[in-house]
Motif scaffolding. Structure first.
Motif, PDB file in Angstrom:
ATOM      1  N   LYS A  59       0.830  -1.206   0.000  1.00 22.94           N
ATOM      2  CA  LYS A  59       0.000   0.000   0.000  1.00 22.94           C
ATOM      3  C   LYS A  59       0.864   1.255   0.000  1.00 22.94           C
ATOM      4  CE  LYS A  59      -4.102  -1.936   2.267  1.00 22.94           C
ATOM      5  NZ  LYS A  59      -4.976  -1.889   3.466  1.00 22.94           N
ATOM      6  N   MET A  89       2.152   1.854  -3.443  1.00 23.24           N
ATOM      7  CA  MET A  89       1.111   2.393  -4.303  1.00 23.24           C
ATOM      8  C   MET A  89       0.867   3.867  -3.998  1.00 23.24           C
ATOM      9  SD  MET A  89      -0.848   2.009  -6.824  1.00 23.24           S
ATOM     10  CE  MET A  89      -0.628   0.243  -7.097  1.00 23.24           C
ATOM     11  N   LYS A 122       1.059   6.826  -6.782  1.00 21.63           N
ATOM     12  CA  LYS A 122      -0.074   7.733  -7.020  1.00 21.63           C
ATOM     13  C   LYS A 122       0.369   9.193  -7.030  1.00 21.63           C
ATOM     14  CE  LYS A 122      -3.893   4.866  -5.368  1.00 21.63           C
ATOM     15  NZ  LYS A 122      -4.940   4.685  -4.326  1.00 21.63           N
ATOM     16  N   TYR A 151      -0.985   8.242 -11.025  1.00 25.96           N
ATOM     17  CA  TYR A 151      -1.815   7.043 -11.155  1.00 25.96           C
ATOM     18  C   TYR A 151      -3.035   7.157 -10.255  1.00 25.96           C
ATOM     19  CZ  TYR A 151      -3.369   2.221 -11.195  1.00 25.96           C
ATOM     20  OH  TYR A 151      -4.126   1.090 -11.328  1.00 25.96           O
ATOM     21  N   ARG A 152      -4.170   6.653 -10.737  1.00 27.81           N
ATOM     22  CA  ARG A 152      -5.404   6.650  -9.973  1.00 27.81           C
ATOM     23  C   ARG A 152      -5.950   5.219  -9.899  1.00 27.81           C
ATOM     24  NH1 ARG A 152      -3.409  10.542  -8.893  1.00 27.81           N
ATOM     25  NH2 ARG A 152      -4.070  12.726  -9.114  1.00 27.81           N
ATOM     26  N   ASP A 153      -6.647   4.918  -8.820  1.00 28.50           N
ATOM     27  CA  ASP A 153      -7.241   3.592  -8.666  1.00 28.50           C
ATOM     28  C   ASP A 153      -8.092   3.254  -9.882  1.00 28.50           C
ATOM     29  OD1 ASP A 153      -6.148   3.096  -6.155  1.00 28.50           O
ATOM     30  OD2 ASP A 153      -7.795   4.107  -5.114  1.00 28.50           O
ATOM     31  N   GLY A 154      -7.928   2.031 -10.363  1.00 34.93           N
ATOM     32  CA  GLY A 154      -8.685   1.603 -11.531  1.00 34.93           C
ATOM     33  C   GLY A 154      -8.030   1.958 -12.848  1.00 34.93           C
TER      34      GLY A 154
END
Length: 314
Positions: free
Chosen positions: A176, A179, A183, A187-190
């Protein structure tokens, strides 16, 4: 570019032999003149395969002999080629920097296509020498020498240990944390795997020089350290003269470096419409992101503001 004749010589016999064999291809990709910034000069498939085979043989040569500490010797061999490539990119970028015009008004027009040509060459070399990534870089990352180390995540690890977390829980927290860092680079979730890969490439390029990163990130990082950062060094402040310079729409901080001043000159130039200005600001912002200049940097914040379409706010 055709496969050069090496006669009976073995390109994988030594670092010097391997480097001499692959260098013409690197120079052809990165230095050959081209009018197409989206496509690098081609290298014959047999030459590409020859480089791949020679690199593979060079890395695995020690495995074929029953030597003591074989794995350490292989890693040493990987490190020496990796350092050669780092120096190659450093020298290449310094040449590009030396070729930059002294006139601030034409600096931006030089920099953007220069970077695009360099970036696509770096991507091509990364693919050509992908075995270096798979053999040396991956192993170095597994040994905690990559762009994000355990020391970078120290507090998360210590907190997990104090909470009595098990190994799986600690690994999940580290995942996590990694990540969270990615981000920070867009970068974005999905998001798609390509977007994740691109964001991590930016994070790698932003890392210190002592971190082991993929060859593409290695090249982009050198563009930052040898070209972009020197252009962003604030000038020596001269004694303040009487009078106040009039504030303009695109005013930058007077203590900013040459690149910021050059952008200001272009934005203030007569005959440059808003669409062109926004495109210019967007291209520069994307270049800075690609080479590892974080979005929190004041210059990138300014470029993002200039690149936005005012109609989007309506």
């Amino acid at each position: 570019m055709l496969n050069p004749s090496v006669g009976t010589a073995n390109p994988s016999a030594s670092l010097a032999a391997l480097w001499g064999y692959m260098l013409p291809a690197l120079n052809h990709i990165a230095r050959s003149p081209t009018n197409d910034l989206e496509k690098v000069p081609a290298v014959d498939i047999s030459y590409r395969m020859g480089i791949h085979t020679a690199t593979y043989d060079y890395f695995t040569a020690q495995a074929a002999t029953a030597v003591v500490n074989c794995r350490e010797k292989q890693m040493a061999r990987g490190a020496d080629l990796y350092m050669h490539l780092d120096k190659y990119f450093m020298d290449l970028v310094r040449e590009l920097h030396l070729g930059a015009p002294e006139d601030d008004t034409t600096l931006v027009q030089y920099l953007i296509p220069c970077f695009k040509r360099y970036a696509i060459s770096a991507h091509s070399i990364n693919r050509l020498l992908n075995y270096v990534n798979r053999h040396y870089v991956k192993r170095a990352v597994d040994e905690d020498k990559g762009w994000l180390t355990l020391n970078d995540m120290f507090h998360a690890v210590v907190r997990s240990i104090r909470e009595g977390s098990g190994r799986e829980e600690i690994l999940e927290k580290l995942k996590k944390k990694r990540m969270q860092e990615i981000k920070k680079w867009g970068y974005r979730d999905g998001g798609s795997p390509q977007q994740l890969e691109q964001a991590e490439l930016c994070a790698e390029a932003a890392s210190p020089l002592d971190r082991v990163v993929t060859l593409e990130a290695l090249a982009l990082r050198r563009f930052r350290t040898e070209f972009v950062e020197p252009l962003m060094i604030p000038p020596r402040m001269k004694k303040k003269r009487a009078g106040v310079r009039p504030v303009t729409k695109y005013q930058m901080n007077p203590t900013d470096g040459r690149l910021v001043r050059a952008v200001q000159r272009v934005l203030e130039a007569q005959g440059v419409d808003e669409v062109t200005r926004r495109g210019l600001a967007s291209d520069l912002d994307e270049m800075l992101r690609a080479v590892g200049v974080h979005g929190t940097h004041s210059f990138r914040k300014k470029l993002k503001f200039l690149a936005r379409d005012p109609h989007d706010d309506q």
